[in-house]
Design an enzyme around this catalytic site. Sequence first.
Site, PDB file in Angstrom:
ATOM      1  N   TYR A 214       0.639  10.271   4.134  1.00  0.00           N
ATOM      2  CA  TYR A 214       0.204  10.574   5.493  1.00  0.00           C
ATOM      3  C   TYR A 214       1.198  11.548   6.135  1.00  0.00           C
ATOM      4  O   TYR A 214       2.368  11.595   5.769  1.00  0.00           O
ATOM      5  CB  TYR A 214       0.152   9.302   6.356  1.00  0.00           C
ATOM      6  CG  TYR A 214      -0.518   8.121   5.710  1.00  0.00           C
ATOM      7  CD1 TYR A 214      -1.855   8.184   5.310  1.00  0.00           C
ATOM      8  CD2 TYR A 214       0.169   6.920   5.488  1.00  0.00           C
ATOM      9  CE1 TYR A 214      -2.479   7.097   4.713  1.00  0.00           C
ATOM     10  CE2 TYR A 214      -0.445   5.826   4.906  1.00  0.00           C
ATOM     11  CZ  TYR A 214      -1.769   5.923   4.509  1.00  0.00           C
ATOM     12  OH  TYR A 214      -2.381   4.849   3.915  1.00  0.00           O
ATOM     13  N   ARG A 215       0.700  12.290   7.110  1.00  0.00           N
ATOM     14  CA  ARG A 215       1.585  13.207   7.830  1.00  0.00           C
ATOM     15  C   ARG A 215       2.423  12.450   8.850  1.00  0.00           C
ATOM     16  O   ARG A 215       1.916  11.558   9.549  1.00  0.00           O
ATOM     17  CB  ARG A 215       0.751  14.270   8.545  1.00  0.00           C
ATOM     18  CG  ARG A 215       1.591  15.414   9.115  1.00  0.00           C
ATOM     19  CD  ARG A 215       0.781  16.286  10.054  1.00  0.00           C
ATOM     20  NE  ARG A 215       0.492  15.583  11.287  1.00  0.00           N
ATOM     21  CZ  ARG A 215      -0.693  15.575  11.877  1.00  0.00           C
ATOM     22  NH1 ARG A 215      -1.706  16.192  11.318  1.00  0.00           N
ATOM     23  NH2 ARG A 215      -0.887  14.903  13.009  1.00  0.00           N
TER      24      ARG A 215
ATOM     25  N   ARG B 184      -7.389   3.624   6.374  1.00  0.00           N
ATOM     26  CA  ARG B 184      -6.326   3.664   5.366  1.00  0.00           C
ATOM     27  C   ARG B 184      -5.532   2.367   5.335  1.00  0.00           C
ATOM     28  O   ARG B 184      -5.468   1.611   6.307  1.00  0.00           O
ATOM     29  CB  ARG B 184      -5.395   4.855   5.611  1.00  0.00           C
ATOM     30  CG  ARG B 184      -6.084   6.208   5.583  1.00  0.00           C
ATOM     31  CD  ARG B 184      -6.818   6.441   4.285  1.00  0.00           C
ATOM     32  NE  ARG B 184      -7.335   7.802   4.194  1.00  0.00           N
ATOM     33  CZ  ARG B 184      -8.211   8.209   3.300  1.00  0.00           C
ATOM     34  NH1 ARG B 184      -8.688   7.350   2.416  1.00  0.00           N
ATOM     35  NH2 ARG B 184      -8.622   9.452   3.268  1.00  0.00           N
ATOM     36  N   GLY B 185      -4.874   2.152   4.198  1.00  0.00           N
ATOM     37  CA  GLY B 185      -4.155   0.900   3.985  1.00  0.00           C
ATOM     38  C   GLY B 185      -3.071   0.637   5.000  1.00  0.00           C
ATOM     39  O   GLY B 185      -2.906  -0.496   5.489  1.00  0.00           O
TER      40      GLY B 185
ATOM     41  N   GLU C 140      -0.935   1.103  -6.425  1.00  0.00           N
ATOM     42  CA  GLU C 140      -0.642   2.523  -6.678  1.00  0.00           C
ATOM     43  C   GLU C 140       0.454   2.679  -7.720  1.00  0.00           C
ATOM     44  O   GLU C 140       0.478   3.674  -8.461  1.00  0.00           O
ATOM     45  CB  GLU C 140      -0.244   3.216  -5.375  1.00  0.00           C
ATOM     46  CG  GLU C 140      -1.380   3.471  -4.409  1.00  0.00           C
ATOM     47  CD  GLU C 140      -1.713   2.288  -3.520  1.00  0.00           C
ATOM     48  OE1 GLU C 140      -2.624   2.413  -2.685  1.00  0.00           O
ATOM     49  OE2 GLU C 140      -1.049   1.223  -3.659  1.00  0.00           O
TER      50      GLU C 140
ATOM     51  N   TRP D 275      -2.505   8.416  10.544  1.00  0.00           N
ATOM     52  CA  TRP D 275      -3.339   7.918   9.455  1.00  0.00           C
ATOM     53  C   TRP D 275      -4.709   7.524   9.997  1.00  0.00           C
ATOM     54  O   TRP D 275      -4.862   7.139  11.152  1.00  0.00           O
ATOM     55  CB  TRP D 275      -2.689   6.744   8.730  1.00  0.00           C
ATOM     56  CG  TRP D 275      -2.133   5.632   9.582  1.00  0.00           C
ATOM     57  CD1 TRP D 275      -2.590   5.204  10.804  1.00  0.00           C
ATOM     58  CD2 TRP D 275      -1.010   4.804   9.276  1.00  0.00           C
ATOM     59  NE1 TRP D 275      -1.830   4.154  11.271  1.00  0.00           N
ATOM     60  CE2 TRP D 275      -0.855   3.880  10.357  1.00  0.00           C
ATOM     61  CE3 TRP D 275      -0.141   4.719   8.200  1.00  0.00           C
ATOM     62  CZ2 TRP D 275       0.152   2.925  10.374  1.00  0.00           C
ATOM     63  CZ3 TRP D 275       0.864   3.760   8.228  1.00  0.00           C
ATOM     64  CH2 TRP D 275       1.009   2.876   9.290  1.00  0.00           C
ATOM     65  N   LEU D 276      -5.724   7.637   9.161  1.00  0.00           N
ATOM     66  CA  LEU D 276      -7.064   7.232   9.549  1.00  0.00           C
ATOM     67  C   LEU D 276      -7.136   5.712   9.613  1.00  0.00           C
ATOM     68  O   LEU D 276      -6.421   5.005   8.884  1.00  0.00           O
ATOM     69  CB  LEU D 276      -8.092   7.758   8.544  1.00  0.00           C
ATOM     70  CG  LEU D 276      -8.226   9.282   8.448  1.00  0.00           C
ATOM     71  CD1 LEU D 276      -9.190   9.654   7.323  1.00  0.00           C
ATOM     72  CD2 LEU D 276      -8.697   9.878   9.765  1.00  0.00           C
TER      73      LEU D 276
ATOM     74  N   ASN E  70       0.856  -1.181   0.000  1.00  0.00           N
ATOM     75  CA  ASN E  70       0.000   0.000   0.000  1.00  0.00           C
ATOM     76  C   ASN E  70       0.888   1.226   0.000  1.00  0.00           C
ATOM     77  O   ASN E  70       1.903   1.287   0.708  1.00  0.00           O
ATOM     78  CB  ASN E  70      -0.903   0.029   1.236  1.00  0.00           C
ATOM     79  CG  ASN E  70      -1.785   1.275   1.263  1.00  0.00           C
ATOM     80  OD1 ASN E  70      -2.807   1.335   0.584  1.00  0.00           O
ATOM     81  ND2 ASN E  70      -1.387   2.278   2.030  1.00  0.00           N
TER      82      ASN E  70
ATOM     83  N   ASP F  65      -4.583  21.843  10.478  1.00  0.00           N
ATOM     84  CA  ASP F  65      -5.093  20.864   9.525  1.00  0.00           C
ATOM     85  C   ASP F  65      -5.902  21.527   8.426  1.00  0.00           C
ATOM     86  O   ASP F  65      -6.112  22.741   8.417  1.00  0.00           O
ATOM     87  CB  ASP F  65      -5.933  19.805  10.238  1.00  0.00           C
ATOM     88  CG  ASP F  65      -5.585  18.400   9.775  1.00  0.00           C
ATOM     89  OD1 ASP F  65      -5.582  18.178   8.550  1.00  0.00           O
ATOM     90  OD2 ASP F  65      -5.317  17.544  10.632  1.00  0.00           O
TER      91      ASP F  65
END
Length: 503
Positions: A175-176, A193-194, A235, A189-190, A171, A284
Site C-alpha cells: 500500500y502507499r 484489503r487485509g 503471503e 488502503w482500500l 496479512n 495515481d
Amino acid sequence: MAKDLRDFLQLVEQRGQLRRISALVDPDLEIAEIANRMLQTGGPALLFEQVKGSPYPVVVNLLGTVERVCWSMQMEQPQELEALGKKLGMLQQPKPPKKISQAVEFGKVLFDVVKAKPGRSLLPVCQQVVKLGPEVDLTQIPMIRPYPKDGGKIVTLGLVITKDCETGTPNVGVYRLQLQAKNTMTVQWLSVRGGARHLRKAAERGRKLEIAIAIGVDPLIILAAATPIPVDLSEWLFAGLYGGKGVQLAKCKTVDLEVPARSEFVLEGIITPGEVGTDGPFGDHMGYYGDTNEAAPLIRFHAVTHRRDPIYLTTFSGRPPKEEAMMAIALNRIYTPILRQQVSEIVDFFLPMEALSYKAAVISIDKAYPGQARRAAMAFWTALPQFTYTKFVIVVDKDINIRDPRQVVWAVTSKVDPIRDVFILPDSPFDSLDFANERLGLGSRMGIDATTKVYPETEHPWGEALRSDPEIAAMVERRWAEYGLADLVMGEADPNVFGYDIR
C-alpha cells in the site's frame, strides 16, 4: 531464489540492466522524472548513489521491464509463469487424481508447499542497526515525491504487515504510505484489503493495531504480496511457492509481527483506531491526481531497524508504462491457468497495459454454442476479486491472437453488431479512483461479443475466412531467400494473422 534485494541487484547488473548514477540527485521530483524517461524506453534499472538530504542510495525502475520481472521469479519468459499458475490452481481447487501421472504431479505440488514454509532467522541482518523512540527519524529515508501536485513524500514498495487480533493470521500487502512527520505516516488502503479489515476488527475490540513496514526486500516477495489470487495461503508461503524455497523471517523488536529477515529497512509502529491524517493528493495509476483523503489511518512509529548501509527501493504510479504495469503483464500469465480452471471455455486472456492492466480484458474462447461469449464475460467478472473492477471485456474466437491489437480490432469491427453483441451491466461496485464514473465507487461494465456468430445469433451463414493455399505458402517460405528477400522479415501466411505479436 535470490536471498534479498542485493542478490537481485547483482544479477541485474551482471546482465547489463543496471545503471549506477553518481551525480547528486533530488528525491523531490527529479528522481521520478529520470526514471519515467527510462520506463518509456524500456531502459535499465537505476541506482542513485548520492541523494540530496539522505545518506542512503535509491533504486528505482528495478521491475521496469517484463523481462526483469521474470528474472525476479527465476524465469526467462512470461510463458513460463503459466506452469506456476497451474500449480497454484491445483492447490486452490484440488481434484482427486484419475491417473498415476496426475497423482505424481499433485504429490510434487504438495512437496513444493512443504519446501515453501517460511523459516526463522535468529540473527537477521535487517536488525544490524536499531533506532528506538526519539532516535526514529523517517526524514532520513530518501522517499520520493513523483509529481508536482503530490501531497508529500511516499513509500510505495514497502510490505505492510498486520495481524488479525482475533485469529493471529498475518496479512502482507503493498500500500502507499505518505510521510507526515519524523515519526508518523498515513496509509492508503482500500476497505476490502487485509490491513483495513484488521484495523476494523481491532477497533471493534478497542485495541490498537500493530504494524510493520519492510522496505527493500527480494522483489519476488513483493510480487507474491501484490498477487490477489484466492488461495488460502499466507503471503509468506505464497512467496515460497514462487521462489521454490521458504522465506526467512525475523521477529520484530517492538511489535508481535514477523518481517523478511534480509529487508533493508523495517519500520515498527501502531495505529490507534480513529487517529487519522490527511493523505494526498497523489498521481495515481489512472493517470490523474487522486482525491485528498482526510481520514487516512495514521501510523506512529517507535522503532526503525535497518541493515548497515541500507538501500532504499521505490517506484511510483501513473499512466502506463510504469513498473506496476510490467508486473501486471507478467502476473497475467499466472492468472491464466487459474482462470481456465474457473471458466473452462476460456482458452486465453489478456489485460493490456494501455488499459491500466485491469480496466479492459480480451478473452478468447473455443466457441461451441450460442450465447457462450456472454456467459464467458459474466464468468470472468466473478472469477477472481480483482476482475470486479474490469470495465470492458472483449470476447473473441480462439484463432485470434489476443495480444495483437490489430487482430482484436479486426474481430470487433468485422464480427460485432452493437445492438446485438454489446451488453452493459449498470450500477456495479467499482474502483473509486475511476473518475469516469458519475458516482465514485459505482459504475457500469460493458461486454463485447466479437466471436463468429452461430444460429440463432444470426439468421444468415457466416462468410468463410480468407486463407492462403498451404502448398503455395510452404513453397514461398522455402524460396524466400531465393527471391532476394532474406534480409526482410517474412509475414505470416494467413492474411488474418497480422504478423504482430506483443507477447
